[in-house]
Structure formats: structure tokens, C-alpha cells
Motif scaffolding. Sequence first.
Motif, PDB file in Angstrom:
ATOM      1  N   THR A 330       0.845  -1.186   0.000  1.00 36.14           N
ATOM      2  CA  THR A 330       0.000   0.000   0.000  1.00 36.14           C
ATOM      3  C   THR A 330       0.886   1.242   0.000  1.00 36.14           C
ATOM      4  N   GLU A 331       0.318   2.342  -0.440  1.00 37.53           N
ATOM      5  CA  GLU A 331       1.072   3.598  -0.417  1.00 37.53           C
ATOM      6  C   GLU A 331       1.457   3.958   1.010  1.00 37.53           C
ATOM      7  N   ALA A 332       0.596   3.633   1.974  1.00 35.56           N
ATOM      8  CA  ALA A 332       0.901   3.938   3.378  1.00 35.56           C
ATOM      9  C   ALA A 332       2.106   3.140   3.866  1.00 35.56           C
ATOM     10  N   LYS A 333       2.216   1.874   3.437  1.00 39.48           N
ATOM     11  CA  LYS A 333       3.364   1.062   3.860  1.00 39.48           C
ATOM     12  C   LYS A 333       4.664   1.614   3.283  1.00 39.48           C
ATOM     13  N   LEU A 334       4.645   2.039   2.037  1.00 44.72           N
ATOM     14  CA  LEU A 334       5.837   2.635   1.444  1.00 44.72           C
ATOM     15  C   LEU A 334       6.182   3.960   2.119  1.00 44.72           C
ATOM     16  N   ALA A 335       5.172   4.762   2.407  1.00 46.33           N
ATOM     17  CA  ALA A 335       5.426   6.053   3.049  1.00 46.33           C
ATOM     18  C   ALA A 335       6.053   5.875   4.424  1.00 46.33           C
ATOM     19  N   ALA A 336       5.657   4.811   5.132  1.00 46.13           N
ATOM     20  CA  ALA A 336       6.186   4.569   6.477  1.00 46.13           C
ATOM     21  C   ALA A 336       7.674   4.246   6.464  1.00 46.13           C
ATOM     22  N   LEU A 337       8.220   3.829   5.319  1.00 42.51           N
ATOM     23  CA  LEU A 337       9.651   3.554   5.223  1.00 42.51           C
ATOM     24  C   LEU A 337      10.479   4.830   5.143  1.00 42.51           C
ATOM     25  N   ALA A 338       9.836   5.954   4.912  1.00 39.41           N
ATOM     26  CA  ALA A 338      10.503   7.262   4.917  1.00 39.41           C
ATOM     27  C   ALA A 338      11.706   7.300   3.969  1.00 39.41           C
ATOM     28  N   GLY A 339      11.548   6.674   2.818  1.00 38.18           N
ATOM     29  CA  GLY A 339      12.606   6.711   1.830  1.00 38.18           C
ATOM     30  C   GLY A 339      13.642   5.612   1.944  1.00 38.18           C
ATOM     31  N   ARG A 340      13.616   4.827   3.028  1.00 37.80           N
ATOM     32  CA  ARG A 340      14.556   3.711   3.145  1.00 37.80           C
ATOM     33  C   ARG A 340      14.224   2.656   2.087  1.00 37.80           C
ATOM     34  N   PRO A 341      15.221   1.952   1.563  1.00 41.61           N
ATOM     35  CA  PRO A 341      14.952   1.002   0.476  1.00 41.61           C
ATOM     36  C   PRO A 341      14.271  -0.259   0.962  1.00 41.61           C
ATOM     37  N   LEU A 342      13.668  -0.980   0.030  1.00 37.83           N
ATOM     38  CA  LEU A 342      13.268  -2.353   0.280  1.00 37.83           C
ATOM     39  C   LEU A 342      14.539  -3.200   0.326  1.00 37.83           C
ATOM     40  N   LEU A 343      14.557  -4.215   1.194  1.00 33.32           N
ATOM     41  CA  LEU A 343      15.804  -4.905   1.507  1.00 33.32           C
ATOM     42  C   LEU A 343      15.810  -6.360   1.056  1.00 33.32           C
ATOM     43  N   LEU A 344      17.018  -6.845   0.742  1.00 32.07           N
ATOM     44  CA  LEU A 344      17.243  -8.214   0.289  1.00 32.07           C
ATOM     45  C   LEU A 344      18.305  -8.881   1.157  1.00 32.07           C
ATOM     46  N   ASP A 345      18.053 -10.132   1.532  1.00 30.68           N
ATOM     47  CA  ASP A 345      19.064 -10.934   2.229  1.00 30.68           C
ATOM     48  C   ASP A 345      18.809 -12.402   1.882  1.00 30.68           C
ATOM     49  N   THR A 346      19.009 -12.748   0.609  1.00 28.49           N
ATOM     50  CA  THR A 346      18.688 -14.100   0.149  1.00 28.49           C
ATOM     51  C   THR A 346      19.720 -15.136   0.579  1.00 28.49           C
ATOM     52  N   GLY A 347      20.868 -14.679   1.076  1.00 30.94           N
ATOM     53  CA  GLY A 347      21.968 -15.586   1.377  1.00 30.94           C
ATOM     54  C   GLY A 347      22.915 -15.774   0.208  1.00 30.94           C
ATOM     55  N   ASP A 348      22.607 -15.156  -0.921  1.00 31.93           N
ATOM     56  CA  ASP A 348      23.425 -15.232  -2.130  1.00 31.93           C
ATOM     57  C   ASP A 348      23.758 -13.802  -2.552  1.00 31.93           C
ATOM     58  N   PRO A 349      24.961 -13.297  -2.209  1.00 31.02           N
ATOM     59  CA  PRO A 349      25.290 -11.903  -2.514  1.00 31.02           C
ATOM     60  C   PRO A 349      25.183 -11.558  -3.996  1.00 31.02           C
ATOM     61  N   ALA A 350      25.536 -12.504  -4.878  1.00 28.05           N
ATOM     62  CA  ALA A 350      25.450 -12.232  -6.314  1.00 28.05           C
ATOM     63  C   ALA A 350      23.997 -12.032  -6.743  1.00 28.05           C
TER      64      ALA A 350
END
Length: 375
Positions: A330-350
Motif C-alpha cells: 500500500t502507499e501507506a506502507k511505502l510512506a512509512a519507510l521514509a525513503g529507506r529502500p526495500l531490503l534483500l538478504d537471500t543468502g546469495d550476494p550475487a
Amino acid sequence: MTGPAVGLVVNPVAGLGGRVGLKGSDGAATQRRARELGARAGAAARAALTLRHLPGTELLTAAGPMGADAAEAAGRSARIVHRAAGPDTTAADTRAAVRALVAAGARLLLFCGGDGTARDVLDALGTGSRLPVLGIPAGVKMHSAVFAVHPRAAAEVAAAWATGRGVRLEPAEVVDRDEAALGEGRVGARLYGRLTVPVLPDRVQHRKTGSSGPDPATPAGLAAEVADRVGPDGLLVLGPGTTTHAVATALGAPDASLTGVDLLRLRADRTARLLLRDTRADQLRTLSAAPWIALSPIGGQGFLLGRGNQQLTPELLRTAGRERLLVLATEAKLAALAGRPLLLDTGDPALDAALSGHIRVITGRRSSAVYRLSA
């Protein structure tokens, strides 16, 4: 060795249930079931990755799988200050190891595990402890604000702390899944206390915030967009969370899991049939066609991959491809991040690097936003 002493304690069974869809690793019965399903512990490898990127510090740790094995894998010497009471470690062993590391002079405590391990550390130190603590993420959920965003980031923070450059110490919340909220159809977190954490911008995660669910009109719009993308007879892997569960319900699959990863097939009438609930990585590995994968970031944290959805292995993500990754928020969920990125930690850096960049986030019917995705 130079620099202040760093203590390391590893929870050997952290994350054991993730790949096999058990949503956690707490308790002997869960651990036994995970092993029956073919799960393999990965905490030591996560800790070793941190140590490989953290040279020049004296390392104190516990014997065997509680730390020394990770140090050996990383090619690091370490002073053993604690030995577990038996071959199968428990929460009591974690608490005892923490106390031994503090008594031996550790100036920074690294622990490798998930929210349950964070609670054990909190129990050993007491809420409000001034000793800096940082979690190397290796569990399933990791809703607490005491974890680095991935193991390499833990090394970056610890190295900055050791040199006194760019790090600030802040109280951070230790939380765990709120079972009462789950009973009400929400994914929430319960606060247990606070620990002092060294913080570098974008290297330490925020805590998960609770959600009461999207506006009733939003899931229908998200579901319509998903149906458009996937098409009739397409396979859809749906990640955990309040938003995705509401989308599943709007697609006609209300029995989808709130906290697990499900497999659905789209029908010609734009509804979906639930094929597998709470899937395991091995079940998804045998799919006959590349699926679409729909995920919603964790509220407050922004994690898209690597928290609560470890069934989505690097192999599956590569098979599906970035073009079949549907991000729902939702737009509200994105706004709550205050510009911080969506994050990845798959265990595979590549793979994390390949997936990083700007991605289109579906926010409603014919509505989207371009947002940054980062490791």
C-alpha cells in the motif's frame, strides 16, 4: 590481534525450520521435524561470513557449534571461554555463553540467530544493558531491531565500532511474533525489552511494525493487478503477511497461510485455487513451470526477501527471474519507510546484487510506484 575484544555466540539451530516451511526453529520437536524434512543448519556459515569480513580484533567465543566452528571456517583464531553442557545446545546454553563472554572481557557481543536468540541474549544481559550487542541474522523471522541487515553488514558495523568511526550507540527493541495478533488475523510483534546496539545508517535493520491490514478496497485492486500479470493457468507463489493474505482472500483463496509461503494457480475467471499451503523449498523446486512470485515488504523494516520466506531459495528466484517478481504494498506502507529502500538478504550476494535497483511496486488497481530495492 589488535583492537577491543569481540565476543561471538552462535545458536546452531537458528533458521533450521525456514527452508522447510516451519516458520521458526524454537523447541526440540520443531528442530526434530525440520531435520526429518531434510533441513540443514546454516547459522555457522552466516557467522563465518561475518568473521571473514572482520579482521584485526581479538575474538572470544564458545566451543564447537556455538562459535568455534564458525571461527575455524573463517580461518580465525579464537579464545574459547565457554563449553556447552551437552551436545544439543539450548537457550540456557546461549544465556550461559553470553555471561561467560562478558566475564571474559568482550566489549562487543555478536550473536548469530533469530528473535528467539535475541530474547536469550536479553535475558542474559538484562534490558537496558550498556554492552553493545549486534545480531548476525540467521533465524527465520528476525523482527527485532538488533540485527544487521545481512552478515556482511554486521562485519561493517563491528569494524566501524572497533575504530570508533561513524557509529552511534542506541537502544533497540527486542521483539518476537505476537501470537495473539495472529489469532486476530494480523502479523504483529510483541516487545520484550531493549538492548544497546551500534548503528551505522542502512546497515542495521529497523523493527517490524504491526499492521491492521490494508483498506478493504485495496486488496481487490492488488488482486486484479496480480491476476492481470499472472494470467489464466499461471502459477503464483505468494509470500507471507497481512497484505498478501488479503490478496489471496480477494482471489478466492481465503485458506492461504498468513505466515507461510503458498502456491496458487490462477483460473480463467481471475480467481485462484490454493494448491499447496505452507510450502517447503523442496516442493517449490519441483514445479513444472517458472512461477510468478508475489511478496509484500515487512512493515517498518522493508525486508522483501530473507525474513520469514526462506522457502524462496536463490535457485527458485533465478528460475522465476526479476520480471516475475511482483512487489505488493500500500502507499501507506511505502510512506512509512521514509525513503529507506526495500531490503534483500537471500543468502546469495550475487543474486542480491542482480535483484537490486529500482523496481515497480503495485500499490492498487492501475496504480504503482517505482521504489529502490537494495542489499
